[in-house]
Structures are given as structure tokens and as C-alpha cells.
Design an enzyme around this catalytic site. Structure first.
Site, PDB file in Angstrom:
ATOM      1  N   CYS A   1     -18.632  -4.031  65.035  1.00  0.00           N
ATOM      2  CA  CYS A   1     -18.151  -2.449  64.486  1.00  0.00           C
ATOM      3  C   CYS A   1     -18.863  -2.173  63.270  1.00  0.00           C
ATOM      4  CB  CYS A   1     -16.896  -2.692  64.289  1.00  0.00           C
ATOM      5  SG  CYS A   1     -16.260  -0.982  63.671  1.00  0.00           S
TER       6      CYS A   1
ATOM      7  N   LYS B   1      17.608  11.327  35.824  1.00  0.00           N
ATOM      8  CA  LYS B   1      16.395  11.491  36.209  1.00  0.00           C
ATOM      9  C   LYS B   1      15.590  12.590  36.087  1.00  0.00           C
ATOM     10  CE  LYS B   1      16.468   8.322  39.844  1.00  0.00           C
ATOM     11  NZ  LYS B   1      15.616   6.836  40.232  1.00  0.00           N
TER      12      LYS B   1
ATOM     13  N   CYS C   1     -16.834   2.434  66.185  1.00  0.00           N
ATOM     14  CA  CYS C   1     -17.629   1.983  67.286  1.00  0.00           C
ATOM     15  C   CYS C   1     -17.203   2.281  68.961  1.00  0.00           C
ATOM     16  CB  CYS C   1     -17.951   0.651  67.020  1.00  0.00           C
ATOM     17  SG  CYS C   1     -16.164  -0.265  67.638  1.00  0.00           S
TER      18      CYS C   1
ATOM     19  N   GLU D   1      17.747   5.368  26.436  1.00  0.00           N
ATOM     20  CA  GLU D   1      16.522   4.927  26.618  1.00  0.00           C
ATOM     21  C   GLU D   1      15.762   5.307  27.718  1.00  0.00           C
ATOM     22  OE1 GLU D   1      17.772   0.596  26.581  1.00  0.00           O
ATOM     23  OE2 GLU D   1      19.781   1.486  26.016  1.00  0.00           O
TER      24      GLU D   1
ATOM     25  N   CYS E   1     -11.743   2.824  68.457  1.00  0.00           N
ATOM     26  CA  CYS E   1     -12.266   2.739  67.227  1.00  0.00           C
ATOM     27  C   CYS E   1     -13.202   3.925  66.981  1.00  0.00           C
ATOM     28  CB  CYS E   1     -13.213   1.479  67.205  1.00  0.00           C
ATOM     29  SG  CYS E   1     -13.779   1.561  65.504  1.00  0.00           S
TER      30      CYS E   1
ATOM     31  N   ASP F   1       9.890   2.095  35.191  1.00  0.00           N
ATOM     32  CA  ASP F   1      10.416   2.116  36.679  1.00  0.00           C
ATOM     33  C   ASP F   1       9.686   0.323  37.007  1.00  0.00           C
ATOM     34  OD1 ASP F   1      10.655   2.839  39.048  1.00  0.00           O
ATOM     35  OD2 ASP F   1       8.877   3.753  39.375  1.00  0.00           O
TER      36      ASP F   1
ATOM     37  N   CYS G   1      -9.440  -2.525  65.315  1.00  0.00           N
ATOM     38  CA  CYS G   1     -10.481  -2.712  66.050  1.00  0.00           C
ATOM     39  C   CYS G   1     -11.183  -4.169  66.019  1.00  0.00           C
ATOM     40  CB  CYS G   1     -11.693  -1.675  65.389  1.00  0.00           C
ATOM     41  SG  CYS G   1     -13.332  -2.398  66.124  1.00  0.00           S
TER      42      CYS G   1
ATOM     43  N   LYS H   1      23.713   5.575  27.999  1.00  0.00           N
ATOM     44  CA  LYS H   1      24.945   4.555  27.688  1.00  0.00           C
ATOM     45  C   LYS H   1      25.891   5.102  26.807  1.00  0.00           C
ATOM     46  CE  LYS H   1      22.446   0.657  29.574  1.00  0.00           C
ATOM     47  NZ  LYS H   1      21.357  -0.354  29.039  1.00  0.00           N
TER      48      LYS H   1
ATOM     49  N   GLU I   1      14.226  -5.486  32.358  1.00  0.00           N
ATOM     50  CA  GLU I   1      13.254  -5.073  33.371  1.00  0.00           C
ATOM     51  C   GLU I   1      11.892  -5.471  33.253  1.00  0.00           C
ATOM     52  OE1 GLU I   1      15.254  -2.552  34.878  1.00  0.00           O
ATOM     53  OE2 GLU I   1      13.788  -1.474  36.097  1.00  0.00           O
TER      54      GLU I   1
ATOM     55  N   SER J   1      23.752  -1.047  40.217  1.00  0.00           N
ATOM     56  CA  SER J   1      22.736   0.016  40.026  1.00  0.00           C
ATOM     57  C   SER J   1      23.534   1.001  39.137  1.00  0.00           C
ATOM     58  CB  SER J   1      22.286   0.398  41.407  1.00  0.00           C
ATOM     59  OG  SER J   1      23.193   0.723  42.106  1.00  0.00           O
ATOM     60  N   LEU J   2      22.841   2.029  38.992  1.00  0.00           N
ATOM     61  CA  LEU J   2      23.466   3.183  38.194  1.00  0.00           C
ATOM     62  C   LEU J   2      23.707   4.227  39.012  1.00  0.00           C
ATOM     63  CD1 LEU J   2      21.112   2.960  35.061  1.00  0.00           C
ATOM     64  CD2 LEU J   2      23.367   2.155  35.385  1.00  0.00           C
TER      65      LEU J   2
ATOM     66  N   LYS K   1      13.884   5.364  30.905  1.00  0.00           N
ATOM     67  CA  LYS K   1      13.941   4.426  32.174  1.00  0.00           C
ATOM     68  C   LYS K   1      12.644   3.966  32.755  1.00  0.00           C
ATOM     69  CE  LYS K   1      17.102   4.215  36.271  1.00  0.00           C
ATOM     70  NZ  LYS K   1      15.686   3.989  37.388  1.00  0.00           N
TER      71      LYS K   1
ATOM     72  N   ASP L   1     -10.726 -15.143  19.874  1.00  0.00           N
ATOM     73  CA  ASP L   1     -10.604 -16.141  21.013  1.00  0.00           C
ATOM     74  C   ASP L   1     -10.962 -17.666  20.721  1.00  0.00           C
ATOM     75  OD1 ASP L   1      -9.502 -13.764  21.958  1.00  0.00           O
ATOM     76  OD2 ASP L   1     -11.070 -13.690  23.784  1.00  0.00           O
TER      77      ASP L   1
ATOM     78  N   TYR M   1      -8.507 -19.374  18.403  1.00  0.00           N
ATOM     79  CA  TYR M   1      -7.179 -19.537  19.315  1.00  0.00           C
ATOM     80  C   TYR M   1      -7.228 -20.830  20.281  1.00  0.00           C
ATOM     81  CZ  TYR M   1      -3.327 -19.043  22.266  1.00  0.00           C
ATOM     82  OH  TYR M   1      -2.076 -19.035  23.051  1.00  0.00           O
ATOM     83  N   ASP M   2      -8.579 -20.818  20.946  1.00  0.00           N
ATOM     84  CA  ASP M   2      -8.880 -21.997  21.834  1.00  0.00           C
ATOM     85  C   ASP M   2      -8.663 -23.334  21.046  1.00  0.00           C
ATOM     86  OD1 ASP M   2      -9.013 -20.612  24.188  1.00  0.00           O
ATOM     87  OD2 ASP M   2     -11.065 -20.520  24.213  1.00  0.00           O
TER      88      ASP M   2
ATOM     89  N   TYR N   1      17.350  -5.002  27.516  1.00  0.00           N
ATOM     90  CA  TYR N   1      18.230  -3.886  27.261  1.00  0.00           C
ATOM     91  C   TYR N   1      19.787  -4.057  27.233  1.00  0.00           C
ATOM     92  CZ  TYR N   1      17.308  -2.611  32.228  1.00  0.00           C
ATOM     93  OH  TYR N   1      17.376  -3.093  33.501  1.00  0.00           O
TER      94      TYR N   1
HETATM   95 ZN   LIG Z   1     -14.890  -0.525  65.447  1.00  0.00          ZN
END
Ligand SMILES: [Zn+2]
Length: 658
Positions: free
Chosen positions: A419, A302, A399, A104, A396, A108, A414, A278, A163, A74-75, A106, A25, A28-29, A215
Site C-alpha cells: 500500500c 465550570k 491502494c 481555586e 483501501c 484539568d 489495510c 470551597k 491533581e 467528585s464535585l 480547576k 547542567d 548539576y551532573d 489542594y
Molecule cells: Zn492500502
């Protein structure tokens, strides 16, 4: 200089993308600093693809809109092999021949579009509604997987889609930090990635370590006739491409790949929820075209969601550190995605009412890669007779104070300052490392201080007398003196830490630093109007509202008075930034067309420069706006370099914030 940039790019790639740095590091710095020095000396040589341009720039006011052509559709989904077979039947009818598929995994994540001109990244945007999205170029530039300049890509305009995602580990880290700051947690990596891309402050985005896979090559490129070739080209140009992909010559091969991936998905560092399949031949894709909603040549195959059926034994309402009431369902233990689940989050009273979940109900719990399992649906048909709707408490649970519903805010709160859960939470946050860093003041000690010594807020800590703790069970003289010493030492931490430690709703450590640097003292902050707080770059309307209201509470005023009396430092000396403009002084005369004087001052400070009010022979630049005053004449006489507002803006654009 270009050689140096190339060197840094190489190490960036090895570090951020491959995770295999070959230099320390420190080394690099050194390289990076040399580049900044050179760029400071020759600002005209700064290029938009320089590694120095990745660090997030100043916060944005809002996002511009970008039109998507073709739209980002969308698909269609397929949930079993039968549905995939039906899809192939339709394809064959349209094409009249055998079809190869590129599959491929998918990821999320959140869909994005990137546009390059002659190999340089010029624009990045969100999917939005598919037809128009937000311009989030500044945020996307902070993601190291996204090349700012392509290797040997075709000249002209090039659009690529993909993505942005966050790893599960990245989410866990982020949530841990948010929990400590009393901010709501992200339920899954996708929400976290989406939330991050919408931040107006690219510097905050840079900290969250997002990744990106590309992709979909929108532009037609000679020699690229299949999806397989397109992915190879993307990889060659410097994009990150999903390594889990396979060319399948028929559905049997596709189904085999599906089963292989499904078996290992839990071991991947990121969440996937199926395969994207695809038609490999791009010309066939063109022939098939798209419906208004989705392309005909692709489908999302899916995985089965990870679900289980169980019973709700009870619904529990607890109160959090910030006073919000959180319902949780206690479940009959059930095995889900390899772990035994006994509780499911219900988030807030509104969610409970919406689901109409009741004790004794049979429910489907789901854990779609999410951290906390949640109740997907209630089987009302199996509900035992006579079960009453779940009612949030009116008092609450900790309390007994009446709970408050605030207009326009989701949840139930609350608001009792004393509390016990909130007091303990307040003390713990105050003592945490990011705040006043008081070692030895954890959950247990906070409980003792509350119960035995009547400590109600952090202000009381500074009035603890020697000997008051030593008599208590479990406390020795040594631990008492250590704790009191740590409390004493914390007085010097400064305003930014104090503001963070106060636990103002929605104020994390970054916002606390912005407030402290802007106002410089608690008195100035207390005297500020809501509008003044709102005008600080990087602080939104909602946060301004919370901050303003927080300091209007009489308990908070009381707490501040105690801190003052104890001699806790409530000022912040604006940090000297070392940057490309260190050593330069700027004076402004007249009004600048595109920014307020305060904003210009902050932009100068952020780059290490010093804004001054009057011209002297030591002034480096006089910036001349509309209807300048007498400073202009004085600067001319002293031979100070004079620049127009437009020239100043060009300098800002070319000079990165360190
Ligand atoms: Zn409370």
C-alpha cells in the site's frame, strides 16, 4: 552526604519547579554523580527521600489496591451564576450565617492522594472509583513537584490530595514523539496524564514531565482552621499549590474572579475548566458533610465549553502509516476558541456508527482544551431528508485492497504490504533520526523511491544501484551519492534501531531497546515464543502479541532476509551500564523465592553489576537461594562474600537504578 542531598534538592526545585536553574547542567551532573558515588560506597546511608530515589525504578507487574478513607468524592457542577446562588442558599440554610469562599482554578488533571509518615512520602494512589484506587507511589515519586520529604510538617500520618497534570506544551511534545512512532495520539492533556500514571514502567513516567498541585489537606492539623490556611501550610511544607486562588467574601467577589480567570485561561500553559469553590471554614465543612457522591461544601463552577454549531460537508476516510482507516469530518468553516475549524476528528469507524453522523448533518463541535476538535453531538432533527448513513469504505482509499476487521480490535485496516501510503510511511520511519537516521530520505524522496524505483520496504534501499537516482528529475549526482552514503552508513546502527524502524505496532523506541537488549540478535527474537516475549519485564501481553505476530508475516520475513543479505547489523551488544555496582560480580546458586534468575540478572545489570555463572576468587557476592548447589562450597573455600536471597533483595531495594 545530607548536605549534598540538600544542595541537589534545592537545584532540583529551582530547575524542575521554578524553571530557573542557577547552575549549569554540567555542574548539576557533577553534584549528582558525587552523591551516587557516595551512596555506592555507603549504601546503608541511602535514604528513601534521597534525590537519587526519584529516577524511576524497575517496571512493576501491576498495581496494589489502596482504600480511600474518607472516599475521594467528585464535585457537583454549577454552569452559571444562578446555580451557584442556589448552592449558597442551601448552605446558608444549613449554617445560618454568612459564608466566605476559597476559590481555586480547576486544573484539568487526574486526582491523586499522597500519604506521609513523619514527613516522608510513603504512599501515593489514584482516585480509582473513589473508594479504592491503585498504588502508584513509584510513578508519583518521579514527579518533581511532589516532595519526597516535607519541611517541618507535623509528625505522624498526613494525607494530602491534589491533581497531577500535564502542560499543553508537554502534550504537544509527547504527541509529536508518538506520531513519529506510529502510536495513537492523546486527545488532551488529561488523558495523557491519566495514561502516564498507569504505566507500569516508572522510568517512562519520569520522561513525561508531569506536574502536581495539592489542594486538599485531609488530616486535621492544629492551627489550620480554613482552606486558605491549609493551602498556606501545604506550600510551607514544600508542595506546589495553585497560584491562581482567591479568598472571596461574597458571591460578587467570586463572580468577578471567575470572569477574570475565564478571560485569561487561553494564555495559561495548562488547561483549566472552571473554578473549584470551597467553604473556607473547615468546621463549617464538617457541619455540612457530604452526600454519597459529593461534598456539600464545595462546587465546581465550570466555564462554558467551547462549542460551535456547523455543518458536515463530507466525511473523508484516509489510511494512516500503520494501515488504520481514519475518518475525518470536513466542516463548513466555523470560529471556535479563536481559531477557524474546518475539520473534526472522528477517530474510527466505530465512533462514526455510534454517533450516526452523516454528510449534511448539523453538528455541535467542541474543543474543551483539546488539540483536535471533535463532534460532540448531532442534531438529528435538522437532518436533510434521504441522507444515507456514513459507510466506511470496503477498499483501501490508497491502494484498493479489501479492508480487514480484526476480532477484538477497534478500527479497520489495510493489510497490503505494498500500500503506497504505508510503504512511504515505512521508509520515512526507517530513515527517521530515532531509527536508522538516513538523512535526505523524507516524504518526497520516499514517494519517488516507491513510484520510480519499485522500493517496497526498507530492505530494498540497500540494493539501490549508483546511477539509478541521478537520472530522475530533481535528483543530482551529488544528492544521489549523499543518500547512498547515508544508507550505507545506516547498516551499523544495531538491532534496537532496526526494531524501532520496522514500525511494529505498539513498539516505540523504549520497547525496541528492551527487546534488543534481551534477545541480542534478530534470530533469537524470531525464534522466541509469545510467552518468552511476554515474560520480559516492561513488555505487556498486548505488545508481546503484536511483536510475535509481526514476525510471522511472510513480508516481514522477506524483509529481514534482505537486510541480512545487505549486511545490516541485526545484533545488539548489551549496553554496559555504569552504576553503583559497576565492578562487582554476582553469582546465584539455588532458586530465589521472589524472582527468576533472569530477573535477578537484569536487576544486577541495571545497576552496573555483572551476573556470572560460576564462582571464582574474583566473585564479589554469592547469592544463596533455596537448595543451593556446589557453588556454595566453592565460595566458602575461596572466601567469597555470601549473602542470602533476602539480603540481596534488601540491597536491590536500597540501590537505585542509575
Ligand atoms: Zn492500502
Amino acid at each position: 552526604m545530607e548536605r549534598l542531598r540538600e544542595e541537589i534538592r534545592k537545584h532540583d526545585y529551582l530547575y524542575y519547579v521554578k524553571g530557573e536553574p542557577i547552575i549549569s547542567d554540567y555542574e548539576y551532573d557533577q553534584l549528582y554523580r558525587r552523591l551516587l558515588d557516595l551512596e555506592k560506597e555507603y549504601p546503608e546511608l541511602i535514604t528513601p527521600d534521597s534525590p537519587s530515589q526519584r529516577v524511576g525504578g524497575a517496571p512493576l507487574e501491576g498495581f496494589e489496591t489502596v482504600a480511600h478513607d474518607p472516599p475521594m468524592l467528585s464535585l457537583d457542577n454549577a454552569y452559571d451564576e444562578g446555580e451557584v446562588q442556589a448552592w449558597e442558599t442551601r448552605l446558608r440554610k444549613a449554617l445560618g450565617r454568612k459564608i466566605e469562599y476559597m476559590a481555586e482554578t480547576k486544573i484539568d488533571g487526574v486526582a491523586i492522594s499522597l500519604e506521609y509518615e513523619d514527613g516522608l512520602l510513603v504512599r501515593g494512589s489514584t482516585r480509582g472509583d473513589g473508594y479504592t484506587g491503585d498504588d502508584i507511589t513509584a510513578n508519583l515519586k518521579t514527579i518533581h513537584d511532589i516532595p519526597l520529604r516535607l519541611n517541618n510538617a507535623p509528625r505522624g500520618h498526613l494525607e494530602v490530595r491534589g491533581e497531577v497534570y500535564m502542560t499543553r506544551e508537554g502534550l504537544a511534545r509527547l504527541n509529536k514523539k508518538r506520531e513519529a512512532e506510529g502510536l495513537p495520539l492523546f486527545a488532551n492533556p488529561r488523558n495523557a496524564a491519566a495514561g502516564t500514571l498507569k504505566l507500569l514502567d516508572p522510568r517512562e513516567v519520569a520522561k513525561r514531565q508531569l506536574h502536581a498541585w495539592l489542594y486538599y489537606l485531609i488530616s486535621r492539623v492544629p492551627g489550620v482552621e480554613t482552606q486558605e490556611k491549609a493551602l498556606e501550610a501545604l506550600e510551607r511544607w514544600g508542595f506546589q499549590v495553585n497560584p491562581q486562588r482567591r479568598l472571596c467574601r461574597n458571591l460578587d467577589e467570586l463572580f468577578r474572579f471567575y470572569r477574570e480567570v475565564e478571560a485569561v485561561r487561553e494564555n495559561l500553559p495548562y488547561n483549566i475548566d472552571g473554578l473549584v469553590v470551597k467553604v473556607n471554614d473547615l468546621r463549617a465543612q464538617e457541619v455540612l458533610g457530604a452526600t454519597a457522591k459529593a461534598p456539600r461544601w464545595a462546587i465546581a463552577f465550570k466555564f462554558k465549553a467551547e462549542q460551535a454549531t456547523t455543518k458536515v460537508e463530507s466525511i473523508e476516510w484516509s489510511v494512516g502509516r500503520a494501515g488504520s482507516i481514519t475518518p475525518v469530518a470536513n466542516l463548513s468553516p466555523v470560529l471556535l476558541a479563536g481559531t477557524t475549524v474546518k475539520r473534526a476528528g472522528l477517530f474510527n469507524p466505530e465512533r462514526v456508527a455510534e454517533l450516526d453522523v452523516r454528510e449534511g448533518d448539523t453538528v455541535i463541535v467542541e474543543k474543551a482544551g483539546d488539540i483536535i476538535p471533535y463532534i460532540r453531538e448531532v442534531n438529528y432533527a435538522l437532518r436533510p431528508a434521504g441522507v444515507k448513513p456514513a459507510k466506511p469504505p470496503t477498499k483501501c482509499p490508497a491502494c484498493g485492497s479489501p479492508l480487514v476487521k480484526e476480532a477484538g480490535v477497534v478500527g479497520l485496516f489495510c493489510r497490503n504490504w505494498e500500500c503506497p501510503i504505508q510503504v512511504r510511511g515505512r521508509l520515512e520511519l526507517w530513515a527517521s533520526r530515532g531509527a536508522m537516521d538516513i538523512e535526505g530520505l523524507g516524504e518526497k524522496v520516499a514517494g519517488v523511491l516507491y513510484k520510480e524505483l519499485g522500493v517496497r520496504d526498507p530492505g530494498d534501499l540497500y540494493f539501490l544501484k549508483p546511477g539509478c537516482l541521478a537520472s530522475l528529475r530533481g535528483f543530482g549526482e551529488l544528492s544521489e551519492s549523499n543518500l547512498l552514503r547515508a544508507i550505507e552508513k545506516s547498516k551499523e546502527k544495531g538491532l534496537s534501531r532496526v526494531l524501532y524502524g520496522l514500525g511494529i505496532p505498539n513498539v516505540g523506541s523504549e520497547t525496541a531497546a528492551l527487546l534488543a537488549n534481551h534477545f541480542g540478535s534478530i534470530d533469537k527474537l524470531l525464534a522466541a515464543s509469545r510467552e518468552e516475549i511476554d515474560e520480559i519485564p516492561g513488555i505487556g501481553e498486548k505488545v508481546a502479541y503484536e511483536v510475535y505476530n509481526f514476525f510471522r508475516r511472510k513480508e516481514v520475513k522477506n524483509l529481514i532476509a534482505k537486510l541480512k543479505k545487505a549486511g545490516v547489523k541485526l545484533e545488539e551488544v548489551a549496553k554496559e551500564v555504569v552504576g553503583p555496582w559497576t565492578g562487582l560480580t554476582f553469582v546465584i546458586t539455588g532458586t530465589l523465592p521472589s524472582m527468576s534468575r533472569e530477573e535477578a540478572h537484569e536487576a544486577i545489570r541495571a545497576r552496573g553489576g555483572k551476573p556470572m555463572d560460576s564462582v571464582s576468587s574474583k566473585t564479589s557476592y554469592l547469592i544463596v537461594g533455596e537448595s543451593p548447589g556446589s557453588k556454595l562450597g566453592k565460595a566458602e573455600k575461596l572466601g567469597v562474600k555470601i549473602i542470602t536471597a533476602a539480603e540481596f533483595e534488601a540491597m536491590l531495594a536500597k540501590t537505585p537504578v542509575p
